[in-house]
Design a protein around this motif. Structure first.
Motif, mmCIF file in Angstrom:
data_model
loop_
_atom_site.group_PDB
_atom_site.id
_atom_site.type_symbol
_atom_site.label_atom_id
_atom_site.label_comp_id
_atom_site.label_asym_id
_atom_site.label_seq_id
_atom_site.Cartn_x
_atom_site.Cartn_y
_atom_site.Cartn_z
ATOM 1 N N GLN A 197 -21.868 -12.855 -48.697
ATOM 2 C CA GLN A 197 -21.283 -13.535 -47.534
ATOM 3 C C GLN A 197 -22.535 -15.236 -47.448
ATOM 4 O O GLN A 197 -22.113 -15.901 -47.231
ATOM 5 C CB GLN A 197 -21.100 -13.164 -46.034
ATOM 6 C CG GLN A 197 -19.968 -14.674 -45.426
ATOM 7 C CD GLN A 197 -18.724 -14.818 -45.876
ATOM 8 O OE1 GLN A 197 -17.718 -13.424 -45.865
ATOM 9 N NE2 GLN A 197 -18.645 -15.372 -46.744
ATOM 10 N N ASN B 284 -21.133 -18.994 -48.907
ATOM 11 C CA ASN B 284 -20.078 -18.610 -47.358
ATOM 12 C C ASN B 284 -18.406 -19.907 -48.111
ATOM 13 O O ASN B 284 -17.782 -19.992 -47.227
ATOM 14 C CB ASN B 284 -20.583 -20.596 -46.738
ATOM 15 C CG ASN B 284 -21.457 -21.301 -47.981
ATOM 16 O OD1 ASN B 284 -20.424 -21.737 -47.815
ATOM 17 N ND2 ASN B 284 -22.321 -22.443 -47.272
ATOM 18 N N GLN C 94 -14.108 -15.603 -48.592
ATOM 19 C CA GLN C 94 -14.891 -14.409 -47.583
ATOM 20 C C GLN C 94 -15.222 -12.926 -48.374
ATOM 21 O O GLN C 94 -14.249 -12.800 -48.806
ATOM 22 C CB GLN C 94 -12.915 -14.371 -47.174
ATOM 23 C CG GLN C 94 -13.071 -13.740 -46.331
ATOM 24 C CD GLN C 94 -11.830 -13.261 -45.441
ATOM 25 O OE1 GLN C 94 -10.779 -14.428 -45.296
ATOM 26 N NE2 GLN C 94 -11.589 -12.602 -44.155
#
Length: 248
Positions: free
Chosen positions: A228, A232, A235
């Motif tokens: 993550q 970014n 998801q």
């Protein structure tokens, strides 16, 4: 970002060429050029994980255990590989390379146990284990500590004080012979056979069986967070469920 971009990142962190010779790792199913917006990270690619991926609109499943381990002779409508392809999913599997790598499974297990001053230990077969220190506990209290932090009904042999601990996630009972040579008091691992316990006890070594799933699932959330932070715009969903139940 594509499947290939995510694989390249993982391969840089946990190179596939560091996996054990028997292993099968990398991008194992799917379209390497497919754009990824959502991915699920799990220990195994089971039917419930596939269903969760589909339900959440994921295009990619990242697993620890390989979805394809031995050679396939068919891909029929009652197989996991068929379900993956039918739903347009891809699968990346990172197994023994993830075990051994920095911030991989063995490190995650050390962190879950609460070990400090973590070092790498190379076994005669070149597999990389970890060792670390914990505030001294009796063998019995250390077992209770493992049960609490790993949520598993621990089996063990051993007496005395536990301070220096050798760690091997998954199947590592054979490494109990490395405990004393590496100035440790115990080995924490899984898949321990009856004769392993007896051999360890005979040699005055504390050996703790903490469950294959439980010693490895500890990496899922840290791995998800790592991905993550790097991607970014994607998801990542952590799946830490097990199909295996324990009677209470």
């Amino acid at each position: 970002m594509t499947v290939q971009n995510i694989f390249d990142f993982l391969n840089n962190k946990f190179p596939v060429d560091t996996a054990c010779g028997f292993d099968n790792v990398g991008t194992l199913v799917g379209d390497r050029n497919k754009t990824i917006t959502k991915a699920i990270v799990a220990l195994d690619c089971t039917l419930p994980v596939i269903k969760e991926a589909v339900k959440n609109g994921c295009e990619l499943i990242i697993t620890h255990h390989p979805i394809i381990f031995n050679g396939l002779k068919s891909v029929l409508d009652d197989t996991l590989v068929f379900e993956i392809i039918k739903n347009g999913l891809s699968v990346i599997s990172m197994h023994t390379n993830l075990d051994q790598g920095e911030n991989g499974v063995n490190d995650a297990l050390c962190n879950a146990i609460g070990l400090k001053n973590i070092e790498t230990v190379e076994a005669p077969d070149k597999y990389l284990l970890k060792k670390g220190e914990i505030s001294p506990l009796s063998a019995d209290d250390f077992a209770k500590h493992l049960k609490n932090v790993l949520n598993y009904p621990v089996k063990y042999v051993g007496e005395g004080t536990i301070k220096n601990v050798l760690v091997c996630s998954g199947s590592g009972a054979q490494y109990h012979t490395l405990v004393k040579p590496n100035c440790c008091d115990a080995l924490v691992t899984a898949d321990v056979r009856h004769n392993n316990f007896l051999d360890a006890a005979q040699n005055g070594v504390a050996l703790y069986e903490c469950g294959h799933f439980n010693t490895e699932v500890v990496v899922i959330k840290p791995l998800c967070e790592m991905l993550q932070n790097e991607f970014n715009n994607i998801q990542f969903i952590a799946n830490t469920d097990s199909q295996i139940k324990t009677a209470v």
